[in-house]
Design an enzyme around this catalytic site. Structure first.
Site: not given
Ligand code: 5GP
Length: 342
Positions: A15, A17, A95, A170, A200, A282-283
């Protein structure tokens, strides 16, 4: 360990962000001092844990820091360069497009900016191929999901192959997948590849069953699919029958407390079945990790030899969403690098 860094790797679940490094976070914080954000609010350090709910609070803070076109461009180029420096040779970033009332940012511009970042890195000669998945945040409901699919469809046709698919993510406890099925069906029919967060959290068999009937092209996490953790054999059979690869994120699941410890991670279950299982971060920013470290953790936890680790990274190539020509190129790259890594 230098082996894991030099190992060529494929990252399929990142992801944008959630992948922001400490260095980039510092730049963002200094751009927006009025937000009074501290590092402890944007990352979960070594040994720390949070509930999944708390993890979603972290994303709220990061989203405040990343809210202009300029921020997105910087974050995306930094993240791509960092993955490349870690030995990732093919990356699928995902994203959720956001718009801003005060900043004039539109969802379309959001996606264009990420695409610009990908092209900029390509022009700079960064040694990585990057593709993009447009994400649906399930919290935002049916209508936004449908709009997001339309946006992704536009880019599927106009981005020179850079936008390849759709992600569903999300907070898994918010909203119902059945409300999103029309959008997901539409996405599938127009040729977008689907990577869906699935099982999840516990007790989502019914929803997972609905989503598996699509079927998706890849599964994010799938932590509670198998019977030993309250899933079911019929869910497992659907995954196996359709040969749907799993994106597995060890540290994320430990720090987010959906898995009690590394040795109990469901990587073991799927790997023992010989099912395509792709190690991902993941992040990497929020969970303070990188893909080399995740491979090393998998190897030490489950006793994988270097040859087995090599095979694991190589087999991930077959799970990418880019077309066959890219798979061929990557396989050649792996062959060329093999003597260097061992
Ligand atoms: P973005 O989409 O803003 O680049 O990255 C952050 C978003 O990714 C979060 O607001 C969330 O929607 C999603 N996200 C990030 N990590 C996870 C996770 O471990 N599980 C889930 N379900 N969503 C995640």
């Amino acid at each position: 360990d230098v082996f894991y860094r030099e190992l060529p790797k494929v990252e399929l679940h990142a992801h944008l962000n959630g992948s922001v490094s400490v260095r980039t976070m510092e730049k963002l914080i200094s751009r927006k001092p009025h937000l009074n954000v501290e590092h402890s609010m944007t990352a979960i350090g070594k040994g720390q844990r949070r509930t999944l709910d708390e993890c979603f609070q972290v994303f709220k803070v990061i989203h405040q820091l990343v809210d202009t076109e300029e921020d997105i461009l910087m974050v995306a180029t930094d993240v791509i360069r960092e993955f490349a420096a870690d030995g990732v040779r093919y990356l699928e970033l995902r994203s959720t497009p956001r718009e801003g009332i005060n900043t004039g940012l539109t969802k379309k511009r959001y996606v264009e900016t990420v695409i610009n970042a990908i092209q900029q890195c390509k022009n700079e000669g960064v040694d990585i191929d990057v593709r993009f998945l447009v994400a649906i945040d399930r919290r935002n409901g049916t209508e936004v999901a449908m709009e997001t699919v339309k946006l992704a469809e536009e880019f599927l046709l106009s981005s020179d192959g850079l936008v390849v698919g759709l992600d569903l993510s999300g907070d898994p406890k918010v909203g119902h997948a059945k409300d999103l099925l029309p959008a997901l069906h539409k996405a599938k029919n127009c040729g977008l590849k689907l990577s869906l967060h699935l099982s999840e959290v516990p007790a989502q068999q019914e929803e997972s069953d609905l989503l598996l009937n699509l079927p998706p092209d890849r599964i994010g996490h799938g932590t509670f699919l198998h019977p030993e953790v309250g899933g079911s054999q019929s869910l497992v059979d659907k995954v196996l029958k359709n040969n749907i690869p799993l994106e597995l994120c060890l540290t994320s699941n430990i720090k987010g407390q959906t898995v009690p410890c590394y040795s109990k991670h469901h990587f073991k279950y799927w790997y023992q079945l010989g099912h395509p299982s792709v190690i991902c971060t993941d992040d990497k920013g929020v969970f303070c990790t990188d893909l080399s470290q995740e491979y090393q953790l998998a190897a030490t936890t489950f006793g994988l030899s270097r040859e087995a680790v090599w095979k694991l990274s190589q087999q991930a190539i077959d799970c990418i969403f880019a077309p066959e020509t890219m798979k061929k190129q990557l396989k050649q790259k792996w062959t060329d690098l093999q003597h260097q890594v061992f």
